[in-house]
Design a protein around this motif. Structure first.
Motif, mmCIF file in Angstrom:
data_model
loop_
_atom_site.group_PDB
_atom_site.id
_atom_site.type_symbol
_atom_site.label_atom_id
_atom_site.label_comp_id
_atom_site.label_asym_id
_atom_site.label_seq_id
_atom_site.Cartn_x
_atom_site.Cartn_y
_atom_site.Cartn_z
ATOM 1 N N ALA A 179 56.337 -13.776 -14.547
ATOM 2 C CA ALA A 179 55.762 -13.498 -15.872
ATOM 3 C C ALA A 179 54.250 -13.300 -15.782
ATOM 4 N N THR A 184 55.513 -9.775 -17.987
ATOM 5 C CA THR A 184 56.785 -9.900 -18.700
ATOM 6 C C THR A 184 57.715 -10.765 -17.864
ATOM 7 N N GLU A 188 63.223 -9.848 -18.887
ATOM 8 C CA GLU A 188 62.780 -10.122 -20.257
ATOM 9 C C GLU A 188 63.498 -11.317 -20.882
#
Length: 212
Positions: A179, A184, A188
């Motif tokens: 992350a 991200t 996700e």
């Protein structure tokens, strides 16, 4: 005008000033090592940041070298993390394993949020002297140990609990590093969903380990 350091005969007031200067040197060094990198940061700019005369050697009244200053910075980080581990280990052991794991996760996330400068220093591990790398490794072991403590308190044999602690933190660190690096999370997956799955999985592992 940059301040000069008190001499050895200044009594308790001088001792307090020396301790204060040492603390400020540690804080300034952590920030500058994080911003510029260890190699690119000079002793003179650290001295200037705390009000010492740049290049006059005031830093060496507290630390033998820039490397010794860096080691002191990461030793403080390690010792603070060790205290977090000790605090967690003193909490009730009869809570559910998933609850204890969540507690460790939240404590470590909060700790790292307060230690951003040292975390950034550690991200450039290969560029640091061996002495500092060894201390950062010891800090990682405190974090691994916080999870191992949960498993051992639940009845897992010590050697096995240590191995599980390393694996559990490895999964968590991988998620967080992905992350951080890419902006991200993996696939996700939200942090909350990941942590719920992670806690459940490791609780099942402990149940399997203790019913064999």
């Amino acid at each position: 005008m940059p301040s000069s350091e008190p001499g050895p005969g200044d009594g308790s007031g001088g001792d307090r000033r020396r301790r204060d200067t040492r603390r400020r040197l540690l804080a300034a060094a952590a920030e500058r090592f994080a911003e510029k990198g260890y190699a690119a940061t000079s002793v003179a700019e650290i001295e200037e940041a705390v009000g010492l005369r740049p290049g006059a050697g005031g830093l060496y009244r507290h630390f033998a070298s820039k490397e010794a200053l860096l080691v002191a910075v990461v030793e403080g980080y390690r010792d603070r993390l060790s205290l977090v581990r000790q605090t967690l280990a003193a909490l009730p052991a009869d809570d559910a394993v998933a609850t204890q794991l969540e507690r460790v996760c939240l404590a470590l996330v909060a700790f790292l949020a307060d230690e951003r400068a040292v975390v950034r220093i550690g991200a450039e591990l290969a560029a640091l002297p061996t002495t500092a790398r060894l201390v950062i490794g010891q800090a990682w072991d405190e974090a691994h140990g916080a999870f191992a403590d949960v498993f051992e308190r639940a009845g897992v044999a010590p050697a096995r609990a240590a191995a599980l602690g390393v694996a559990a933190l490895g999964e968590l660190a991988h998620y967080l590093e992905h992350a951080r690096t890419f902006g991200t999370p993996p696939l996700e997956v939200p942090l909350g969903a990941f942590l719920a799955s992670w806690q459940s999985r490791w609780a099942r592992v402990v149940e399997e380990e203790t019913t064999l």
